[in-house]
Structure formats: C-alpha cells, structure tokens
Design an enzyme around this catalytic site. Structure first.
Site, PDB file in Angstrom:
ATOM      1  CG  ASP A  63      -1.759  -1.253   1.338  1.00  0.00           C
ATOM      2  OD1 ASP A  63      -2.362  -1.661   0.339  1.00  0.00           O
ATOM      3  OD2 ASP A  63      -1.776  -1.838   2.440  1.00  0.00           O
ATOM      4  CG  HIS A 100      -1.186  -1.603  -7.840  1.00  0.00           C
ATOM      5  ND1 HIS A 100       0.022  -1.210  -7.308  1.00  0.00           N
ATOM      6  CD2 HIS A 100      -1.156  -2.956  -7.882  1.00  0.00           C
ATOM      7  CE1 HIS A 100       0.752  -2.288  -7.053  1.00  0.00           C
ATOM      8  NE2 HIS A 100       0.065  -3.343  -7.392  1.00  0.00           N
TER       9      HIS A 100
END
Length: 396
Positions: free
Chosen positions: A13, A41
């Site tokens: 992340d 993403h």
C-alpha cells in the site's frame, strides 16, 4: 539493462501504482510477476478538458497498461478459482485467534496447490476434457479436507469452457515474448505486488503473502535473468501502514495513528479495510534495502505529514537493553522490541501544490535527506498529493 522494477519496501500500500503509471509513458512493456487480485493499485488521473480527477483501481492488470491490442497473459500463469476463495475463508476460520488476516481472494490456497504440484495453469484451459478431470479431482480433495461446502463443480467446469474461448486470443508464451522484446532493446517495466515485508521468505512470516515479493520474484515470475535488470525503485510511504495481523513495532494506537488513517485515507483498495498506521521505520527499510538493493526511492504521501508539529522516525530496535543488528525473524522477539526514535520538526504547511524539490519547506527537505543519509539510497521521486501529477522528480 532494459528492465526497470518498481517494488514495495514496507507492508504494501505504498502507492506503487502511481509511479508505474507515470513511468509507463516511456516504456514498451508493463508486466506483473507475482500475486493475484489480492493486490490493489489505485491511480488518480485528470480526465477531459476540465481535468476532473477520476480514480481507477487496478488488481490483476499493471497500473500502466494500455489494453488496446497489448494485453497478454502467460500460458504458465497459475489459475485462482472460486473454490480457492472459499477455502481461503475456511482456513482463516480454522486458525481462529491466530488468523493471518488474508484478503480471502484465494491466493494462499492457489499457491499451496502450485507448490504441491496440483494446481492448474492457463494452458490447461485449452484441453477441456483433461481440464475437467483435473478440476474435479482438485475440488474433491478440498471437500475431503474441509467438508462438503456449497460449490457447483460441474457448473464451474462449463463456465471455464466459455471463459477459455474468451481468454485464448490473449494467451502467449510469455518467456519467448519477453526475451524477444529484450533482444530488440525494448524497455520493460515490472510492477511488483504487495511488498518486501509480505515476502514469503523475508517478511514477517507467517503474516505474509504466498509469493516472492522481493527482487527474486521478478526473475522467477517472468523468467528474466538478473543481468537485464537495471533500475530497481523502492516505493516508500512517508510513514508505515499494514493490513491484517502481525507485530507492528511503530504502530500508533493514538491520535497520531488516527490522523495518518484519516488524512492518508488509509483504506484498502481490495478489501476496504482500515489500515494500521505508525511512524516510518528505517529498521524495516534497511532490511528491505539489503534484500532488494534499491537504486533509488519513491517517497510517497509526504503531504500526509503536513500538519504534524513533530515527526518521529524509528532508527533502531533493542531487546533487554541489547541492540539488534537486523530485523528479527522470530516474531516472539519482534513483539518485545523497544523502538529507538529520532524526532524531527514538522513543517506545518501544505506541500500539495509544490512543483520542485527546492520549493519544499526546509524541515520537509530535512526529513527526506535524513532518510537518504541513513539508508544510503537517494530519493528520486516524491509524492505530494493523490493526483497523477502530484509527484516531484528529484535527482536521486
């Protein structure tokens, strides 16, 4: 050396997708090499004459991919089925209080099948009768292990017969394809999934994913020898987050952690789960650097720290008064560590519209430079906001 690699340095992340999206403009091929749709993403792109920002969430596809006639799937890719997702949930229930906190996307069970040599790959789809026999055998094995959960085996077999025809035009021998591109001096960009601390071997095992998220996974996942790899860019969030269980030495279960969650919008792209937040951990990053050998960093979400009067950075661990030389493999040791911090002054001003490194506040630059000096790796890119254009290019 035609291959540029973008890898996560922490627990995932970090914002890898935005950098991949930017770099892809100068690339011929974008590739993923590990994991599955457990990896999310998010990129934010201005659309139309009014530049209205639109958010795109990618899972299986590389963030920089132009799909128009350029989407290819390896015939060696392992398949994740719906029953893998069911089993993923059953395994988590079975673990009870020791739950790892997976995304329940079936990745672990699919990798287990791969390792036990009972998995199915893309090329198996195109011999339907043989596929059906293998598929029934695998599902029956799961029934024996977990009990007869609700699952329409024959319906799934028919569904995959249809899907195989849709998929077939995109399937290639990826090894031959990639090496043909490399021989032509084409530029290849590899987008890593997850991050180093979730690596099956070097992460916080067992609170990890099931693939090699380190630089070695690029070679084994794509069949690219190390000699072709040039720049390896490590994406570093300006603080630390993680999803799921496992020790987290710099986690802030206080107003700082809440601030990072809210200002940083720390909710999982794939799961929607609230991420755990804490200070930047240079012990983690030093461990990450040893394994991946980054040529430069992309420091992301630096703007999330704008409002903080002071910022802490973890620079060492100790147990029982004795300093640890590296990141411990034993999680029973990790939960005992005392974290040594350095405190730097904040900059208390917005950097959201900053266009160059020189325009950043002095205290902001000191934060960046401390990271560079401690780790011996230059910061090449700096994220100062969520948008596609909110990225400063700095000489690494």
């Amino acid at each position: 050396m035609s291959v540029t690699v973008v890898l996560g340095t922490q627990w995932g992340d970090e914002g890898k997708g935005k950098l991949v999206d930017i770099l892809s403009a100068d690339m011929d091929v974008c590739a993923r090499c590990a994991g599955g749709n457990n990896a999310g993403h998010t990129i934010v792109v201005p659309i139309g004459p009014e530049n209205i920002e639109k958010t795109f969430a990618f899972h299986l596809l590389p963030s920089g991919l132009d799909c128009n006639g350029r989407l290819f799937i390896s015939d060696r890719a392992q398949l994740v089925f719906d029953f893998h997702q069911i089993v993923d949930g059953l395994k988590e229930v079975e673990l009870g209080g020791s739950s790892i906190g997976t995304t329940k996307k079936g990745i672990g069970p699919a990798y287990s099948g791969k390792a036990s040599r009972s998995g199915l790959r893309v090329h198996h789809l195109f011999n339907h009768e043989a596929f059906a026999i293998k598929f029934r055998k695998i599902v029956e094995g799961r029934f024996k292990r977990y009990g007869h959960f609700e699952y329409d085996t024959e319906g799934e077999i028919l569904r995959y017969k249809v899907l195989a025809e849709r998929l077939k035009p995109y399937v290639i021998d990826s090894l031959t394809f990639l090496h043909a591109q490399l021989e032509l001096k084409k530029r290849v960009l590899v987008e890593g999934a997850n991050a180093l601390m979730l690596d099956l071997d070097f992460g916080t095992y067992p609170f990890v994913t099931s693939s090699s998220t380190a630089i070695g996974g690029v070679c084994t996942g794509l069949g690219i020898p190390p000699k072709f790899i040039g720049a390896t860019i490590g994406v570093v969030k300006a603080y630390t987050t993680r999803v799921g269980g496992g020790p987290f030495p710099t986690e802030q279960l206080n107003e700082i952690g809440t601030h990072l969650q809210e200002v940083g919008r720390e909710y999982g792209t794939t799961t929607g789960r609230r991420r755990r937040c804490g200070w930047l951990d240079l012990v983690v990053l030093r461990h990450s650097c040893l394994i991946n050998g980054y040529s430069s960093f992309n420091l992301t979400k630096l703007d999330v720290l704008d409002e903080l009067p002071e910022i802490q950075i973890a620079i060492g661990y100790s147990v029982g008064g004795k300093a640890l030389l590296g990141f411990p493999a034993d999680l029973d040791v990790l939960v005992q560590v005392k974290v040594e911090y350095v405190t730097l002054p904040g900059w208390k001003t917005s950097i959201a519209h900053t266009m160059t490194y020189e325009q950043l506040p002095e205290n902001c630059k000191k934060y960046v430079e401390y990271i560079e000096q401690f780790l011996g790796v230059g910061v090449e890119w700096i994220g100062v906001g969520p948008g596609r254009n909110s990225m400063i290019k700095k000489s690494a």
